[in-house]
Design an enzyme around this catalytic site. Structure first.
Site, PDB file in Angstrom:
ATOM      1  CG  ASP A  67      -0.370  -0.398   2.501  1.00  0.00           C
ATOM      2  OD1 ASP A  67       0.870  -0.371   2.616  1.00  0.00           O
ATOM      3  OD2 ASP A  67      -1.126  -0.721   3.429  1.00  0.00           O
ATOM      4  CG  ASN A 136     -10.303  -0.152  10.017  1.00  0.00           C
ATOM      5  OD1 ASN A 136      -9.345  -0.903   9.798  1.00  0.00           O
ATOM      6  ND2 ASN A 136     -10.541   0.911   9.279  1.00  0.00           N
ATOM      7  CG  HIS A 138      -6.970  -1.495   7.437  1.00  0.00           C
ATOM      8  ND1 HIS A 138      -6.914  -0.137   7.687  1.00  0.00           N
ATOM      9  CD2 HIS A 138      -5.766  -1.971   7.827  1.00  0.00           C
ATOM     10  CE1 HIS A 138      -5.732   0.163   8.187  1.00  0.00           C
ATOM     11  NE2 HIS A 138      -5.019  -0.926   8.285  1.00  0.00           N
ATOM     12  CD  GLU A 143      -9.164   2.166   5.885  1.00  0.00           C
ATOM     13  OE1 GLU A 143      -9.060   1.140   6.588  1.00  0.00           O
ATOM     14  OE2 GLU A 143      -8.883   3.296   6.312  1.00  0.00           O
TER      15      GLU A 143
HETATM   16  C1  GLP Z   1      -1.543   0.306   8.435  1.00  0.00           C
HETATM   17  C2  GLP Z   1      -1.117  -0.398   7.159  1.00  0.00           C
HETATM   18  C3  GLP Z   1      -1.365  -1.874   7.226  1.00  0.00           C
HETATM   19  C4  GLP Z   1      -0.910  -2.401   8.557  1.00  0.00           C
HETATM   20  C5  GLP Z   1      -1.772  -1.828   9.639  1.00  0.00           C
HETATM   21  C6  GLP Z   1      -1.468  -2.338  11.032  1.00  0.00           C
HETATM   22  O1  GLP Z   1      -2.750   0.953   8.295  1.00  0.00           O
HETATM   23  N1  GLP Z   1      -1.726   0.126   5.983  1.00  0.00           N
HETATM   24  O2  GLP Z   1      -0.721  -2.518   6.146  1.00  0.00           O
HETATM   25  O3  GLP Z   1      -0.985  -3.809   8.544  1.00  0.00           O
HETATM   26  O4  GLP Z   1      -1.622  -0.438   9.632  1.00  0.00           O
HETATM   27  O5  GLP Z   1      -0.352  -1.689  11.565  1.00  0.00           O
HETATM   28  P1  GLP Z   1       0.373  -2.088  12.902  1.00  0.00           P
HETATM   29  O6  GLP Z   1       1.063  -3.385  12.613  1.00  0.00           O
HETATM   30  O7  GLP Z   1       1.373  -0.983  13.175  1.00  0.00           O
HETATM   31  O8  GLP Z   1      -0.660  -2.214  13.944  1.00  0.00           O
END
Ligand code: GLP
Length: 240
Positions: A67, A136, A138, A143
């Site tokens: 992403d 959430n 995702h 999303e």
């Molecule tokens: C972001 C990224 C995701 C990631 C998620 C969780 O929004 N776009 O790819 O997996 O957050 O992040 P974290 O591992 O820091 O909780």
């Protein structure tokens, strides 16, 4: 869906690296899509340490960016490509010619998304996918609501994602409001997926992802329908 629960974040790094080592032994030139975010960093550090000790050959991997924020210049400190480069590509010695970007700064982001989808399909799809879990539900920046056939596309970030990503960049006002994300269809077709989840703040959403109904309102719940998914969580995220 296999559930692998380990004691803590350190053990999560080791177990994730074991998963990767087994996958690499079967296919050294695997295609892989990799998440940024805090959770998989322990896995990537452990992989880099094993490679440095000569235990792992990672240089033939073909890596796809998961992403990207929309409209950021390539040298912007918030670039998710930059984060992936520093944490995965460089320490694992992957040549840049083996990396497919999702360039959020392209003049025609719609065309870039279509080109990315074609590049993944030309490569035969993803052999491996390492994903984190948004608060959430995702995956990448798919999303809620995201149906299982959602392609790679431009998305508006939800207030929840903006708030949770603020910690990376020093405030909600620093988080771009739009992003590009690899599509649900490509992620759900990956031949092996590792979903890494850590911390008590993910406990409710993880339970719904694994045990709840499969619904576009929790995009990660579609992993219940995908092949060979390993959910790797620490006790804080799953409980006993
Ligand atoms: C972001 C990224 C995701 C990631 C998620 C969780 O929004 N776009 O790819 O997996 O957050 O992040 P974290 O591992 O820091 O909780």
């Amino acid at each position: 869906m296999e559930l692998l629960i380990v004691d803590d974040y350190e053990a999560l790094g080791r177990a994730g690296a074991d998963w990767m080592a087994a996958a690499l032994a079967a296919k050294p030139d695997a295609t892989i899509v990799v998440a940024t975010g805090d959770t998989p960093m322990g896995v990537y550090r452990e992989l880099a340490a094993r490679r440095a000790r000569g235990l792992l050959e990672t240089t033939h991997l073909r890596v796809f960016q998961l992403d990207a924020y929309l409209g950021l210049a390539p040298d912007d400190r918030r670039s998710l490509y930059g984060w992936m480069y520093r944490s995965f590509i460089e320490p694992l010695g992957i040549p840049e010619v083996n990396v497919v970007r999702l360039p959020g700064d392209a003049s025609d982001p719609g065309a870039v998304c279509a080109a990315y989808d074609s590049a993944v399909r030309c490569a035969g799809g993803f052999d491996l996918s390492i994903l984190g879990l948004g608060p959430n539900g995702h995956l990448g920046f798919n999303e809620p609501p995201s149906p299982p056939d959602a392609p790679t596309r431009i998305v508006d970030l939800t207030p929840e994602s903006i708030a949770s990503n603020a910690r990376y960049w020093g405030g909600t006002d620093q988080v771009p409001r739009r992003a590009l994300t690899c599509g649900m269809d490509l992620l759900l077709a990956a031949r092996r997926t590792l979903l890494v989840v850590s911390g008590a703040h993910k406990r409710d959403i993880l339970y719904r992802v694994v045990r709840g109904p499969v619904t576009p309102d929790i995009p990660a719940s579609y992993l219940q329908t995908a092949p060979h998914v390993t959910v790797l969580a620490d006790r804080a995220a799953w409980g006993d």
